[in-house]
Motif scaffolding. Structure first.
Motif, PDB file in Angstrom:
ATOM      1  N   LEU A  31     -56.383 -44.745  -0.764  1.00 62.14           N
ATOM      2  CA  LEU A  31     -55.261 -45.675  -0.655  1.00 62.14           C
ATOM      3  C   LEU A  31     -54.721 -46.087  -2.014  1.00 62.14           C
ATOM      4  O   LEU A  31     -55.464 -46.197  -2.990  1.00 62.14           O
ATOM      5  CB  LEU A  31     -55.697 -46.922   0.122  1.00 62.14           C
ATOM      6  CG  LEU A  31     -56.146 -46.675   1.559  1.00 62.14           C
ATOM      7  CD1 LEU A  31     -56.784 -47.925   2.146  1.00 62.14           C
ATOM      8  CD2 LEU A  31     -54.973 -46.203   2.410  1.00 62.14           C
ATOM      9  N   ARG A  32     -53.410 -46.333  -2.044  1.00 66.01           N
ATOM     10  CA  ARG A  32     -52.705 -46.816  -3.234  1.00 66.01           C
ATOM     11  C   ARG A  32     -51.886 -48.041  -2.829  1.00 66.01           C
ATOM     12  O   ARG A  32     -51.340 -48.104  -1.730  1.00 66.01           O
ATOM     13  CB  ARG A  32     -51.775 -45.738  -3.800  1.00 66.01           C
ATOM     14  CG  ARG A  32     -52.454 -44.406  -4.033  1.00 66.01           C
ATOM     15  CD  ARG A  32     -53.506 -44.477  -5.119  1.00 66.01           C
ATOM     16  NE  ARG A  32     -54.190 -43.201  -5.295  1.00 66.01           N
ATOM     17  CZ  ARG A  32     -55.495 -43.034  -5.121  1.00 66.01           C
ATOM     18  NH1 ARG A  32     -56.264 -44.038  -4.748  1.00 66.01           N
ATOM     19  NH2 ARG A  32     -56.044 -41.854  -5.322  1.00 66.01           N
ATOM     20  N   ARG A  33     -51.770 -48.976  -3.764  1.00 64.42           N
ATOM     21  CA  ARG A  33     -51.059 -50.236  -3.519  1.00 64.42           C
ATOM     22  C   ARG A  33     -49.875 -50.341  -4.460  1.00 64.42           C
ATOM     23  O   ARG A  33     -50.017 -50.218  -5.674  1.00 64.42           O
ATOM     24  CB  ARG A  33     -52.017 -51.393  -3.773  1.00 64.42           C
ATOM     25  CG  ARG A  33     -51.373 -52.748  -3.761  1.00 64.42           C
ATOM     26  CD  ARG A  33     -52.363 -53.772  -4.264  1.00 64.42           C
ATOM     27  NE  ARG A  33     -51.805 -55.106  -4.270  1.00 64.42           N
ATOM     28  CZ  ARG A  33     -52.514 -56.179  -4.527  1.00 64.42           C
ATOM     29  NH1 ARG A  33     -53.812 -56.078  -4.789  1.00 64.42           N
ATOM     30  NH2 ARG A  33     -51.956 -57.367  -4.516  1.00 64.42           N
ATOM     31  N   CYS A  34     -48.684 -50.568  -3.898  1.00 67.23           N
ATOM     32  CA  CYS A  34     -47.490 -50.765  -4.724  1.00 67.23           C
ATOM     33  C   CYS A  34     -47.648 -52.051  -5.525  1.00 67.23           C
ATOM     34  O   CYS A  34     -47.924 -53.113  -4.969  1.00 67.23           O
ATOM     35  CB  CYS A  34     -46.246 -50.834  -3.831  1.00 67.23           C
ATOM     36  SG  CYS A  34     -44.716 -51.148  -4.743  1.00 67.23           S
ATOM     37  N   ALA A  35     -47.474 -51.945  -6.834  1.00 67.02           N
ATOM     38  CA  ALA A  35     -47.642 -53.102  -7.704  1.00 67.02           C
ATOM     39  C   ALA A  35     -46.451 -54.055  -7.646  1.00 67.02           C
ATOM     40  O   ALA A  35     -46.531 -55.168  -8.142  1.00 67.02           O
ATOM     41  CB  ALA A  35     -47.866 -52.643  -9.149  1.00 67.02           C
ATOM     42  N   GLN A  36     -45.374 -53.631  -7.021  1.00 70.66           N
ATOM     43  CA  GLN A  36     -44.179 -54.465  -6.933  1.00 70.66           C
ATOM     44  C   GLN A  36     -44.107 -55.246  -5.628  1.00 70.66           C
ATOM     45  O   GLN A  36     -43.848 -56.441  -5.632  1.00 70.66           O
ATOM     46  CB  GLN A  36     -42.931 -53.603  -7.095  1.00 70.66           C
ATOM     47  CG  GLN A  36     -41.659 -54.407  -7.231  1.00 70.66           C
ATOM     48  CD  GLN A  36     -40.516 -53.559  -7.775  1.00 70.66           C
ATOM     49  OE1 GLN A  36     -40.728 -52.498  -8.356  1.00 70.66           O
ATOM     50  NE2 GLN A  36     -39.311 -54.033  -7.590  1.00 70.66           N
ATOM     51  N   CYS A  37     -44.367 -54.573  -4.495  1.00 70.00           N
ATOM     52  CA  CYS A  37     -44.196 -55.258  -3.206  1.00 70.00           C
ATOM     53  C   CYS A  37     -45.474 -55.345  -2.381  1.00 70.00           C
ATOM     54  O   CYS A  37     -45.486 -55.972  -1.319  1.00 70.00           O
ATOM     55  CB  CYS A  37     -43.096 -54.593  -2.384  1.00 70.00           C
ATOM     56  SG  CYS A  37     -43.548 -52.976  -1.716  1.00 70.00           S
ATOM     57  N   GLY A  41     -50.266 -47.621   0.850  1.00 73.05           N
ATOM     58  CA  GLY A  41     -49.974 -46.309   1.392  1.00 73.05           C
ATOM     59  C   GLY A  41     -51.065 -45.331   1.021  1.00 73.05           C
ATOM     60  O   GLY A  41     -51.885 -45.587   0.135  1.00 73.05           O
ATOM     61  N   CYS A  42     -51.077 -44.203   1.695  1.00 72.00           N
ATOM     62  CA  CYS A  42     -52.094 -43.183   1.442  1.00 72.00           C
ATOM     63  C   CYS A  42     -51.709 -42.333   0.227  1.00 72.00           C
ATOM     64  O   CYS A  42     -50.538 -42.167  -0.098  1.00 72.00           O
ATOM     65  CB  CYS A  42     -52.327 -42.335   2.682  1.00 72.00           C
ATOM     66  SG  CYS A  42     -50.854 -41.560   3.372  1.00 72.00           S
ATOM     67  N   CYS A  43     -52.736 -41.791  -0.416  1.00 68.06           N
ATOM     68  CA  CYS A  43     -52.568 -41.025  -1.654  1.00 68.06           C
ATOM     69  C   CYS A  43     -51.986 -39.636  -1.402  1.00 68.06           C
ATOM     70  O   CYS A  43     -51.839 -39.201  -0.260  1.00 68.06           O
ATOM     71  CB  CYS A  43     -53.914 -40.902  -2.362  1.00 68.06           C
ATOM     72  SG  CYS A  43     -55.075 -39.771  -1.550  1.00 68.06           S
ATOM     73  N   ASP A  44     -51.706 -38.927  -2.481  1.00 71.77           N
ATOM     74  CA  ASP A  44     -51.122 -37.587  -2.384  1.00 71.77           C
ATOM     75  C   ASP A  44     -52.085 -36.536  -1.865  1.00 71.77           C
ATOM     76  O   ASP A  44     -51.659 -35.448  -1.487  1.00 71.77           O
ATOM     77  CB  ASP A  44     -50.555 -37.148  -3.731  1.00 71.77           C
ATOM     78  CG  ASP A  44     -49.207 -37.772  -4.021  1.00 71.77           C
ATOM     79  OD1 ASP A  44     -48.649 -38.437  -3.124  1.00 71.77           O
ATOM     80  OD2 ASP A  44     -48.711 -37.588  -5.141  1.00 71.77           O
ATOM     81  N   THR A  52     -46.378 -41.990  -2.107  1.00 75.54           N
ATOM     82  CA  THR A  52     -45.275 -41.301  -2.785  1.00 75.54           C
ATOM     83  C   THR A  52     -43.975 -41.475  -2.010  1.00 75.54           C
ATOM     84  O   THR A  52     -42.909 -41.690  -2.610  1.00 75.54           O
ATOM     85  CB  THR A  52     -45.607 -39.810  -2.968  1.00 75.54           C
ATOM     86  OG1 THR A  52     -46.699 -39.693  -3.873  1.00 75.54           O
ATOM     87  CG2 THR A  52     -44.426 -39.039  -3.525  1.00 75.54           C
ATOM     88  N   ALA A  53     -44.039 -41.398  -0.688  1.00 74.60           N
ATOM     89  CA  ALA A  53     -42.835 -41.605   0.130  1.00 74.60           C
ATOM     90  C   ALA A  53     -42.268 -43.008  -0.090  1.00 74.60           C
ATOM     91  O   ALA A  53     -41.045 -43.179  -0.151  1.00 74.60           O
ATOM     92  CB  ALA A  53     -43.154 -41.386   1.607  1.00 74.60           C
ATOM     93  N   PRO A  61     -42.005 -47.818  -8.900  1.00 73.66           N
ATOM     94  CA  PRO A  61     -42.709 -46.730  -9.561  1.00 73.66           C
ATOM     95  C   PRO A  61     -44.215 -46.896  -9.768  1.00 73.66           C
ATOM     96  O   PRO A  61     -44.914 -45.918  -9.979  1.00 73.66           O
ATOM     97  CB  PRO A  61     -42.018 -46.662 -10.922  1.00 73.66           C
ATOM     98  CG  PRO A  61     -41.627 -48.076 -11.191  1.00 73.66           C
ATOM     99  CD  PRO A  61     -41.235 -48.627  -9.842  1.00 73.66           C
ATOM    100  N   LEU A  62     -44.715 -48.114  -9.728  1.00 76.30           N
ATOM    101  CA  LEU A  62     -46.111 -48.344 -10.107  1.00 76.30           C
ATOM    102  C   LEU A  62     -47.005 -48.633  -8.913  1.00 76.30           C
ATOM    103  O   LEU A  62     -46.695 -49.477  -8.079  1.00 76.30           O
ATOM    104  CB  LEU A  62     -46.204 -49.504 -11.103  1.00 76.30           C
ATOM    105  CG  LEU A  62     -45.514 -49.245 -12.436  1.00 76.30           C
ATOM    106  CD1 LEU A  62     -45.326 -50.544 -13.202  1.00 76.30           C
ATOM    107  CD2 LEU A  62     -46.315 -48.256 -13.260  1.00 76.30           C
ATOM    108  N   VAL A  63     -48.122 -47.919  -8.860  1.00 76.92           N
ATOM    109  CA  VAL A  63     -49.145 -48.178  -7.847  1.00 76.92           C
ATOM    110  C   VAL A  63     -50.473 -48.397  -8.547  1.00 76.92           C
ATOM    111  O   VAL A  63     -50.677 -47.929  -9.678  1.00 76.92           O
ATOM    112  CB  VAL A  63     -49.300 -47.031  -6.824  1.00 76.92           C
ATOM    113  CG1 VAL A  63     -48.071 -46.902  -5.952  1.00 76.92           C
ATOM    114  CG2 VAL A  63     -49.665 -45.723  -7.482  1.00 76.92           C
TER     115      VAL A  63
END
Length: 117
Positions: A31-37, A41-44, A52-53, A61-63
């Motif tokens: 898992l990756r977390r958007c640093a802005q909102c 989401g799941c990783c690549d 990425t989607a 741009p930042l996770v």
């Protein structure tokens, strides 16, 4: 604290797993977390690549990794990895007892054949 474009440290994560995968009964590898909102989401490597989607649809741009014990950030715009960054609102990762890949009841037995390398 210095403000960094694309990072809002006050926003909590959207959940403990990939909400996009949950919505369609899918599964994720990591898992990756958007640093802005805060979108998780799941990783690549995951079948659906929802982190990425999210970047492509929002421009965020930042996770940060949402895996226990990992604090690195990735910048999709530049392809740059950062070993650390500002502390984001807790929690900083999914629950330690949550399976990876997960969720456990939706991961196929042959899951290694379904991840992107």
């Amino acid at each position: 604290m210095t403000e960094i474009d694309g990072i809002d440290p006050s926003v909590p994560p959207s959940g403990t797993g990939c909400g996009d995968c949950d919505a369609v009964g899918g599964w994720w590898f990591h898992l990756r977390r958007c640093a802005q909102c805060g979108h998780v989401g799941c990783c690549d490597s995951s079948p659906a690549r929802h982190a990425t989607a999210h970047w492509k649809s929002t421009g965020h741009p930042l996770v940060q990794s949402f895996e226990p014990g990992e604090a690195w950030f990735w910048n999709y715009d530049t392809g740059t990895m950062y070993e650390s960054g500002p502390d984001l609102a807790p929690p900083s990762d999914h629950p330690a007892d949550q399976a990876a890949p997960g969720p456990a009841d939706r991961v196929p037995q042959d899951w290694p054949n379904h991840i992107h390398r």
